[in-house]
Design a protein around this motif. Structure first.
Motif, PDB file in Angstrom:
ATOM      1  N   ILE A  12      21.988  -1.053  -1.457  1.00  0.00           N
ATOM      2  CA  ILE A  12      21.486  -2.162  -1.764  1.00  0.00           C
ATOM      3  C   ILE A  12      20.866  -2.951  -0.613  1.00  0.00           C
ATOM      4  O   ILE A  12      19.539  -3.952  -0.563  1.00  0.00           O
ATOM      5  CB  ILE A  12      22.430  -3.206  -2.292  1.00  0.00           C
ATOM      6  CG1 ILE A  12      23.441  -4.239  -1.286  1.00  0.00           C
ATOM      7  CG2 ILE A  12      23.040  -3.169  -3.439  1.00  0.00           C
ATOM      8  CD1 ILE A  12      23.511  -4.858  -1.911  1.00  0.00           C
ATOM      9  N   VAL A  32      18.550   6.674  -9.722  1.00  0.00           N
ATOM     10  CA  VAL A  32      17.462   4.806  -9.959  1.00  0.00           C
ATOM     11  C   VAL A  32      16.831   4.704  -9.882  1.00  0.00           C
ATOM     12  O   VAL A  32      15.642   3.605 -10.606  1.00  0.00           O
ATOM     13  CB  VAL A  32      18.021   4.039  -8.350  1.00  0.00           C
ATOM     14  CG1 VAL A  32      17.502   2.534  -8.717  1.00  0.00           C
ATOM     15  CG2 VAL A  32      19.899   3.878  -8.041  1.00  0.00           C
ATOM     16  N   THR A  76      24.067   5.832 -15.945  1.00  0.00           N
ATOM     17  CA  THR A  76      23.604   4.535 -15.002  1.00  0.00           C
ATOM     18  C   THR A  76      23.300   3.969 -15.778  1.00  0.00           C
ATOM     19  O   THR A  76      23.494   3.624 -16.570  1.00  0.00           O
ATOM     20  CB  THR A  76      22.078   4.919 -14.327  1.00  0.00           C
ATOM     21  OG1 THR A  76      21.231   4.930 -16.135  1.00  0.00           O
ATOM     22  CG2 THR A  76      21.913   6.286 -13.611  1.00  0.00           C
ATOM     23  N   THR A 127      22.875  -1.030 -15.195  1.00  0.00           N
ATOM     24  CA  THR A 127      21.693  -2.068 -14.628  1.00  0.00           C
ATOM     25  C   THR A 127      22.607  -3.110 -14.449  1.00  0.00           C
ATOM     26  O   THR A 127      22.697  -3.894 -16.050  1.00  0.00           O
ATOM     27  CB  THR A 127      20.603  -2.444 -14.805  1.00  0.00           C
ATOM     28  OG1 THR A 127      19.590  -1.370 -14.664  1.00  0.00           O
ATOM     29  CG2 THR A 127      19.794  -3.477 -14.075  1.00  0.00           C
ATOM     30  N   ARG A 163      19.853  -5.289 -10.353  1.00  0.00           N
ATOM     31  CA  ARG A 163      20.217  -4.057  -9.312  1.00  0.00           C
ATOM     32  C   ARG A 163      21.325  -2.192 -10.564  1.00  0.00           C
ATOM     33  O   ARG A 163      22.349  -3.145 -10.806  1.00  0.00           O
ATOM     34  CB  ARG A 163      20.949  -4.534  -8.557  1.00  0.00           C
ATOM     35  CG  ARG A 163      21.784  -3.664  -7.704  1.00  0.00           C
ATOM     36  CD  ARG A 163      22.623  -4.256  -6.474  1.00  0.00           C
ATOM     37  NE  ARG A 163      22.048  -5.245  -5.906  1.00  0.00           N
ATOM     38  CZ  ARG A 163      22.644  -6.546  -5.479  1.00  0.00           C
ATOM     39  NH1 ARG A 163      24.009  -6.378  -5.719  1.00  0.00           N
ATOM     40  NH2 ARG A 163      21.440  -7.132  -4.526  1.00  0.00           N
ATOM     41  N   THR A 171      23.011   0.915 -10.817  1.00  0.00           N
ATOM     42  CA  THR A 171      23.860   1.238 -10.499  1.00  0.00           C
ATOM     43  C   THR A 171      23.771   3.206 -11.201  1.00  0.00           C
ATOM     44  O   THR A 171      23.166   3.175 -11.898  1.00  0.00           O
ATOM     45  CB  THR A 171      25.274   0.838 -10.169  1.00  0.00           C
ATOM     46  OG1 THR A 171      25.487  -0.177 -10.017  1.00  0.00           O
ATOM     47  CG2 THR A 171      26.542   2.078  -9.797  1.00  0.00           C
ATOM     48  N   THR A 213      29.948   6.747  -7.114  1.00  0.00           N
ATOM     49  CA  THR A 213      29.081   5.965  -7.510  1.00  0.00           C
ATOM     50  C   THR A 213      28.753   5.204  -6.637  1.00  0.00           C
ATOM     51  O   THR A 213      28.535   4.798  -5.437  1.00  0.00           O
ATOM     52  CB  THR A 213      29.730   4.706  -8.263  1.00  0.00           C
ATOM     53  OG1 THR A 213      30.644   5.180  -9.878  1.00  0.00           O
ATOM     54  CG2 THR A 213      29.210   3.405  -8.097  1.00  0.00           C
ATOM     55  N   ASN A 230      24.725   2.437  -5.195  1.00  0.00           N
ATOM     56  CA  ASN A 230      23.511   1.834  -5.901  1.00  0.00           C
ATOM     57  C   ASN A 230      21.713   2.166  -4.868  1.00  0.00           C
ATOM     58  O   ASN A 230      22.294   3.050  -4.104  1.00  0.00           O
ATOM     59  CB  ASN A 230      23.335   0.761  -5.206  1.00  0.00           C
ATOM     60  CG  ASN A 230      24.207  -0.239  -6.058  1.00  0.00           C
ATOM     61  OD1 ASN A 230      25.604  -0.683  -5.876  1.00  0.00           O
ATOM     62  ND2 ASN A 230      24.565  -0.764  -6.931  1.00  0.00           N
ATOM     63  N   VAL A 273      18.126   1.681  -3.410  1.00  0.00           N
ATOM     64  CA  VAL A 273      16.783   0.546  -3.247  1.00  0.00           C
ATOM     65  C   VAL A 273      16.121   1.096  -3.154  1.00  0.00           C
ATOM     66  O   VAL A 273      15.383   1.306  -1.536  1.00  0.00           O
ATOM     67  CB  VAL A 273      16.759  -0.571  -2.749  1.00  0.00           C
ATOM     68  CG1 VAL A 273      17.404  -0.308  -1.291  1.00  0.00           C
ATOM     69  CG2 VAL A 273      16.425  -1.680  -2.332  1.00  0.00           C
TER      70      VAL A 273
END
Length: 286
Positions: free
Chosen positions: A13, A81, A105, A107, A111, A113, A271, A273, A275
């Protein structure tokens, strides 16, 4: 002609962590040479190229700076993402060179995932020659390996050699022969060598040399994480529950990959994140 390339880092992240990937959301009309040139100019371990087929279905291809890669986990998470930020959370279907990959996916707190489910995994024992040649290229001795985790070649879309370091210090002191390891991997058909250290039964630290892609090391390798989950299942270490892999620490780009094993499933769920690391994207000449 210019191609818009978005830049995301996956399995973090923090824009300063994770593994960067290029994402081309509209690769319509790009031929293989144009995708390869774009990936080379982006310079990340992989860049994903999408063609929208229908609804939330996409054809996805992945290119390293040197060659096409049949499947890439961190670029899949980055792409999912990027799409979630534009079309909202839900199920995405990616048609890849290895088959269909479903990505869920969601959120939370703005954020996104992403959770990918790999193709069916399998593994085999590494041969004595494969092990000795790899250790020579790494500059490791057989005593640097943890005997509790036998060397195996594991598959979850690509082949990866699984090698367990006997200590965290051995894992940290990675200084390998780039050309020699690349030659071993090309001969064997491996995408990365998954070096790992057993922190405890549910936590592992990992490093993934990737010389055949023109990259010294991956900061987070989703495909290898899925293969690792299958490997742990095959050797009887775990057949259910969550495994956490920490990667990229020794590169200064810490990453966290969550691997879920289900005894009723043939694939492995990974899994993470992602950014954005470059606001506004960018156009790369092709």
């Amino acid at each position: 002609m210019s191609t818009e390339v978005l830049r995301y880092t996956a399995f973090s992240i923090d824009p300063a962590g994770g593994n960067p990937a290029g994402v081309v959301l509209d690769g319509t009309g790009l031929d293989d040479s144009e995708m390869q040139r774009t990936a080379e100019k982006v310079g990340y371990s992989e860049t994903a190229f999408l063609n929208h087929t229908h609804d939330r279905h996409y054809r996805v291809r992945y290119f390293s700076p040197l060659a096409e890669v049949d499947f890439c986990g961190h670029a899949t998470v980055a792409t999912a993402v990027a799409l979630t930020e534009r079309i909202g959370p839900g199920t995405l279907n990616f048609r890849t060179n290895i088959g269909d990959i479903v990505v869920e996916t969601s959120t939370a707190d703005d954020r996104p995932t992403a959770t990918l489910t790999s193709v069916a995994t399998h593994s085999r024992a590494a041969t004595a020659t494969e092990i000795s040649d790899t250790l020579a290229a790494l500059g490791w001795d057989p005593t640097d390996l943890d005997p509790a985790f036998p060397p195996r070649v594991a598959y979850a879309g690509n082949d990866h050699l699984m090698l367990a370091a006997a200590s965290r210090e051995r894992l940290a002191a990675l200084d390998y022969d780039f050309d020699a390891l690349g030659a071993v991997m090309r001969e064997a058909g491996w995408t990365t060598v998954h070096l790992f250290w057993h922190e405890d039964d549910r936590h592992f630290q990992a490093r993934n040399p990737f010389p055949i892609g023109g990259v010294v090391e991956d900061a987070a390798t989703g495909a290898a994480a899925a293969a690792f989950g299958g490997y742990l299942r095959d050797i009887g270490h775990a057949d259910s529950g969550r495994i956490t892999i920490t990667q990229g620490v020794d590169m200064g780009r810490p990453s966290q990959l969550l691997v879920d094993l289900d005894p009723a499933a043939t694939g492995i769920r990974v899994t993470g994140n992602a950014v954005r690391i470059e606001r506004g994207g960018g156009s790369t000449p092709t």
